[in-house]
Scaffold this motif. Structure first.
Motif, PDB file in Angstrom:
ATOM      1  N   VAL A   1      32.301  -3.003  -7.028  1.00  0.00           N
ATOM      2  CA  VAL A   1      32.228  -1.566  -7.515  1.00  0.00           C
ATOM      3  C   VAL A   1      33.537  -0.947  -7.955  1.00  0.00           C
ATOM      4  O   VAL A   1      34.531  -1.466  -7.663  1.00  0.00           O
ATOM      5  N   SER A   2      33.308   0.027  -8.952  1.00  0.00           N
ATOM      6  CA  SER A   2      34.481   0.672  -9.379  1.00  0.00           C
ATOM      7  C   SER A   2      34.375   1.986  -9.079  1.00  0.00           C
ATOM      8  O   SER A   2      33.178   2.789  -8.951  1.00  0.00           O
ATOM      9  N   VAL A   3      35.568   2.678  -8.628  1.00  0.00           N
ATOM     10  CA  VAL A   3      35.165   3.871  -7.921  1.00  0.00           C
ATOM     11  C   VAL A   3      36.620   4.769  -8.715  1.00  0.00           C
ATOM     12  O   VAL A   3      37.497   4.222  -9.185  1.00  0.00           O
TER      13      VAL A   3
ATOM     14  N   VAL B   1      34.377   8.511  -5.618  1.00  0.00           N
ATOM     15  CA  VAL B   1      32.992   8.440  -6.157  1.00  0.00           C
ATOM     16  C   VAL B   1      32.630   7.232  -7.185  1.00  0.00           C
ATOM     17  O   VAL B   1      33.634   6.627  -7.740  1.00  0.00           O
ATOM     18  N   ILE B   2      31.608   6.362  -6.902  1.00  0.00           N
ATOM     19  CA  ILE B   2      31.469   5.387  -7.338  1.00  0.00           C
ATOM     20  C   ILE B   2      30.940   5.480  -9.085  1.00  0.00           C
ATOM     21  O   ILE B   2      30.354   6.333  -9.378  1.00  0.00           O
ATOM     22  N   LYS B   3      31.724   4.773  -9.914  1.00  0.00           N
ATOM     23  CA  LYS B   3      31.499   4.996 -11.163  1.00  0.00           C
ATOM     24  C   LYS B   3      30.659   3.822 -12.057  1.00  0.00           C
ATOM     25  O   LYS B   3      29.933   3.954 -12.801  1.00  0.00           O
ATOM     26  N   GLU B   4      30.993   2.725 -11.307  1.00  0.00           N
ATOM     27  CA  GLU B   4      30.160   1.406 -11.743  1.00  0.00           C
ATOM     28  C   GLU B   4      29.819   0.544 -10.467  1.00  0.00           C
ATOM     29  O   GLU B   4      30.591   0.338  -9.844  1.00  0.00           O
TER      30      GLU B   4
ATOM     31  N   GLY C   1      27.708   7.575  -8.853  1.00  0.00           N
ATOM     32  CA  GLY C   1      27.489   8.854  -8.400  1.00  0.00           C
ATOM     33  C   GLY C   1      27.570   9.026  -6.697  1.00  0.00           C
ATOM     34  O   GLY C   1      27.662   9.993  -6.314  1.00  0.00           O
ATOM     35  N   ASP C   2      27.325   7.854  -6.128  1.00  0.00           N
ATOM     36  CA  ASP C   2      27.672   7.947  -4.609  1.00  0.00           C
ATOM     37  C   ASP C   2      29.069   8.173  -4.252  1.00  0.00           C
ATOM     38  O   ASP C   2      29.932   7.719  -5.221  1.00  0.00           O
ATOM     39  N   VAL C   3      29.236   8.856  -3.222  1.00  0.00           N
ATOM     40  CA  VAL C   3      30.512   9.141  -2.846  1.00  0.00           C
ATOM     41  C   VAL C   3      30.848   8.443  -1.661  1.00  0.00           C
ATOM     42  O   VAL C   3      30.099   8.471  -0.607  1.00  0.00           O
ATOM     43  N   ILE C   4      31.856   7.524  -1.354  1.00  0.00           N
ATOM     44  CA  ILE C   4      32.315   6.777  -0.219  1.00  0.00           C
ATOM     45  C   ILE C   4      33.553   7.500   0.624  1.00  0.00           C
ATOM     46  O   ILE C   4      34.309   7.836  -0.019  1.00  0.00           O
ATOM     47  N   THR C   5      33.254   7.907   1.826  1.00  0.00           N
ATOM     48  CA  THR C   5      34.308   8.679   2.422  1.00  0.00           C
ATOM     49  C   THR C   5      34.917   7.543   3.781  1.00  0.00           C
ATOM     50  O   THR C   5      36.046   8.011   3.951  1.00  0.00           O
ATOM     51  N   HIS C   6      34.089   6.773   4.152  1.00  0.00           N
ATOM     52  CA  HIS C   6      34.812   5.953   5.141  1.00  0.00           C
ATOM     53  C   HIS C   6      34.428   4.336   4.904  1.00  0.00           C
ATOM     54  O   HIS C   6      33.207   4.253   4.369  1.00  0.00           O
ATOM     55  N   LEU C   7      35.282   3.290   4.962  1.00  0.00           N
ATOM     56  CA  LEU C   7      34.899   2.066   5.004  1.00  0.00           C
ATOM     57  C   LEU C   7      35.756   1.328   6.001  1.00  0.00           C
ATOM     58  O   LEU C   7      36.831   1.665   6.335  1.00  0.00           O
TER      59      LEU C   7
END
Length: 472
Positions: free
Chosen positions: A386-388, A406-409, A423-429
């Motif tokens: 994933v590219s962010v 935000v996920i670009k690809e 378009g998904d937004v990742i806030t925690h991993l």
């Protein structure tokens, strides 16, 4: 003289008759209950003034005669209506439901969906007399409505306690399925505390009592002749009964009715969080012994939870000592509290257990969460595929976030397998807050193999935790 074969047949017949007698003796007797309770059960019909159809539409209107009333009304409502003109003629639409009298001076309980949008409500008593009812108030969130008819010395039901109802207990319903007044059906309690989609504030009683259209709003009785629920919904793929019926607990319904009667509206508690279920993989990723509790996926700004220190990623295990087994248990408990009530929450945060004290707020009439997505990029580890990119200041403001990416690809790999999208937004991993694309890359590179990892994703303003495992 009997032969051995005929003697054995005779003994077998006696045994079967004896077993039948035992079964018959154990089955409940409903006749006395029905005779006593039926007079307080009513049929409810409504009249609604609808605009007359436009002549051009009328010409295209199919012949609906001969269709069942509910099907005919569905098609009628689906056909476009012309604007109502001055002095235009009106049509009348009717619906059928049930209800029951809870006080001798004429207060009646039913479902909100039975009387919704009605211009006139008619209550028909067991002696066939009809009374016009006034709507005192309705609460769509619990699907409860309180009506009032003029009368004195009216027959009333006995009210029980749904809290003391046990799974497996016999229950009985009286109502007007398909307009057949005072039809009686019986069954058992299949489960308690059921949550249904879009029904966050009612811990439904599930039964296998035969409930059909027209039973809505009618009473569910225990064997003592006490009302323990209001028959409200069925699960069906055919439109009719399929063995799954749901009733609103009478404890919930009477709390709503009393508030409607005294205040004209219903106030319920609110935490200001978005929660989700804790499954096996999430439990493992958060270091829990078993899948239980309510996982906090989102904390609304300036809400009671935010003011009380609740954080995203907290797992709520109990409230005021009451265990939260399923996430749906939390809204049921919170919604039943009055705004301003003090509560204690036992939570697990970053693997450690702690107790938080909060003050419950009042549930707003309506709420909404913004969404967004846009530019500025940095590539992350291809380990996730994933590219962010860092969130812009405008995105953070619109999404009410301090950080995140935000996920670009999405390329081939774990991200694609778990359903992530651009378009998904990742806030925690992996239980860490992500404040930048750089932090995301660092955390992604250090993810463990063959162990459940959690990720918090915001999509169209809705946050949720998902889990995945890396095999390499």
């Amino acid at each position: 003289m009997f032969s051995l074969k005929s003697s054995m047949s005779y003994l077998l017949a006696l045994l079967v008759l004896g077993q039948a007698a035992v079964v018959r003796a154990e089955l409940p007797e409903f006749t006395g209950l029905v005779e006593e309770a039926s007079p307080a059960v009513v049929n409810i019909s409504t009249r609604q003034n609808l605009p007359t159809r436009d002549a051009s539409v009328q010409g295209q209107m199919p012949d609906l005669e001969g269709l069942p009333p509910m099907l005919r009304e569905f098609f009628e409502r689906s056909i476009p209506q012309a604007p109502r003109g001055p002095g235009g003629r009106q049509r009348e639409a009717q619906s059928l439901g049930s209800g029951f009298i809870i006080s001798a001076d004429g207060y009646v309980l039913t479902n909100n969906h039975v009387i919704a949008d009605a211009d006139e409500i008619i209550v028909r008593l067991s002696d066939r007399s009809e009374l016009q009812a006034k709507l005192i108030g309705a609460d769509p969130r619990t699907d409860v409505a309180l009506l009032k008819v003029e009368g004195k010395g009216l027959p009333t039901v006995k009210l029980g306690k749904s809290e003391s109802l046990k799974v497996g207990a016999w229950v009985l319903a009286i109502g007007s399925p398909f307009g057949f007044d005072h039809s009686v059906t019986a069954g058992i309690v299949s489960a308690k505390g059921r949550s249904l989609p879009n029904e966050n504030y009612v811990p439904f009683i599930q039964t296998d009592v035969a409930i059909n259209p027209g039973n809505s709003g009618g009473p569910l009785f225990n064997l003592d002749g006490e009302v323990v629920g209001i028959n409200s919904q069925i699960f069906t793929r055919s439109g009719g009964f399929m063995g799954l019926s749901f009733a609103i607990p009478i404890d919930v319904a009477m709390d709503v009715a009393n508030q409607l009667k005294s205040e004209g509206k219903v106030s319920r508690g609110w935490l200001g969080v978005v929660i989700q279920e804790v499954n096996k993989d999430l439990a493992e990723s958060f270091g829990l012994e078993r899948p239980a509790g309510a996982l906090v996926a989102q904390v609304l700004e300036e809400g009671p939870a935010a003011k009380g220190g609740l954080q995203v990623g907290d797992v709520i295990l109990s409230m005021n000592g009451l265990p939260i087994v399923m996430s749906a248990d939390l809204p049921h408990l919170v919604g039943g509290l009055k705004p301003g009530s003090k509560i204690k929450l036992d939570v697990v945060r970053e693997g450690a257990r702690q107790t938080l004290e909060l003050t419950i707020g009042a549930l707003p009439e309506e709420g909404a969460v913004a969404a967004g997505a846009s530019p500025e990029s940095e590539r992350s580890s291809n380990r996730l595929g994933v590219s962010v990119a860092d969130l812009s200041a405008e995105q953070k403001k619109s999404l009410d976030l301090r950080g995140g990416v935000v996920i670009k690809e999405v390329q081939d790999g774990p991200a694609a397998l778990i359903g992530l999208r651009p378009g998904d937004v990742i806030t925690h991993l992996s239980n860490r807050a992500i404040d930048s694309a750089k932090t995301f890359t660092e955390v992604a590179q250090g993810l463990p193999k063959d162990r459940s990892v959690s990720m918090r994703v915001l999509r169209q303003g809705r946050a949720s935790f998902i889990t995945f495992k890396l095999s390499e």
